[in-house]
Design a protein around this motif. Sequence first.
Motif, PDB file in Angstrom:
ATOM      1  N   GLU A  88       7.988  11.849  15.726  1.00  0.00           N
ATOM      2  CA  GLU A  88       6.930  11.000  15.186  1.00  0.00           C
ATOM      3  C   GLU A  88       7.436  10.326  13.926  1.00  0.00           C
ATOM      4  O   GLU A  88       8.508  10.640  13.422  1.00  0.00           O
ATOM      5  N   THR A  89       6.626   9.409  13.412  1.00  0.00           N
ATOM      6  CA  THR A  89       6.913   8.807  12.118  1.00  0.00           C
ATOM      7  C   THR A  89       5.730   9.052  11.194  1.00  0.00           C
ATOM      8  O   THR A  89       4.605   9.259  11.659  1.00  0.00           O
ATOM      9  N   VAL A  90       5.990   9.057   9.898  1.00  0.00           N
ATOM     10  CA  VAL A  90       4.921   9.184   8.910  1.00  0.00           C
ATOM     11  C   VAL A  90       4.986   7.969   8.000  1.00  0.00           C
ATOM     12  O   VAL A  90       6.032   7.354   7.823  1.00  0.00           O
ATOM     13  N   THR A  91       3.829   7.646   7.437  1.00  0.00           N
ATOM     14  CA  THR A  91       3.757   6.542   6.493  1.00  0.00           C
ATOM     15  C   THR A  91       3.660   7.113   5.088  1.00  0.00           C
ATOM     16  O   THR A  91       2.761   7.898   4.784  1.00  0.00           O
ATOM     17  N   ALA A  92       4.588   6.723   4.246  1.00  0.00           N
ATOM     18  CA  ALA A  92       4.605   7.173   2.851  1.00  0.00           C
ATOM     19  C   ALA A  92       3.561   6.384   2.051  1.00  0.00           C
ATOM     20  O   ALA A  92       3.083   5.334   2.507  1.00  0.00           O
ATOM     21  N   PRO A  93       3.191   6.875   0.868  1.00  0.00           N
ATOM     22  CA  PRO A  93       2.244   6.141   0.026  1.00  0.00           C
ATOM     23  C   PRO A  93       2.697   4.711  -0.286  1.00  0.00           C
ATOM     24  O   PRO A  93       1.871   3.850  -0.576  1.00  0.00           O
ATOM     25  N   THR A  94       3.981   4.440  -0.177  1.00  0.00           N
ATOM     26  CA  THR A  94       4.501   3.096  -0.438  1.00  0.00           C
ATOM     27  C   THR A  94       4.266   2.154   0.742  1.00  0.00           C
ATOM     28  O   THR A  94       4.499   0.964   0.638  1.00  0.00           O
ATOM     29  N   GLY A  95       3.833   2.719   1.863  1.00  0.00           N
ATOM     30  CA  GLY A  95       3.628   1.928   3.073  1.00  0.00           C
ATOM     31  C   GLY A  95       4.816   1.962   4.016  1.00  0.00           C
ATOM     32  O   GLY A  95       4.717   1.530   5.159  1.00  0.00           O
ATOM     33  N   ALA A  96       5.962   2.437   3.547  1.00  0.00           N
ATOM     34  CA  ALA A  96       7.146   2.533   4.403  1.00  0.00           C
ATOM     35  C   ALA A  96       6.978   3.668   5.406  1.00  0.00           C
ATOM     36  O   ALA A  96       6.342   4.684   5.108  1.00  0.00           O
TER      37      ALA A  96
END
Length: 89
Positions: free
Chosen positions: A36-44
Amino acid sequence: MSWSELLQLGTADPTLTFAREKWTQPGKFVWVAPRETVTAPTGAQYPLCVTVYFKDADNIVKPYQPSMDGMTEADDWYVGVSGRPPEER
């Protein structure tokens, strides 16, 4: 099979479950969760590392941290669930 083989098979087919011949309690197994992928607080977005989960005999699921023996020396991993015959592959 070895831990490395388990990771390769489980990553290729996340529907597989695996157990060890030495597990005497029925109903225990591990599986490799799909990537899976996660979204960091930076949006990346970043890929998550592969996670292996363990379902114990008490029906509790948790991330699996195998022992050194389970990772480096064990060759008794098989496709299936403890207490049941290994599945044919």
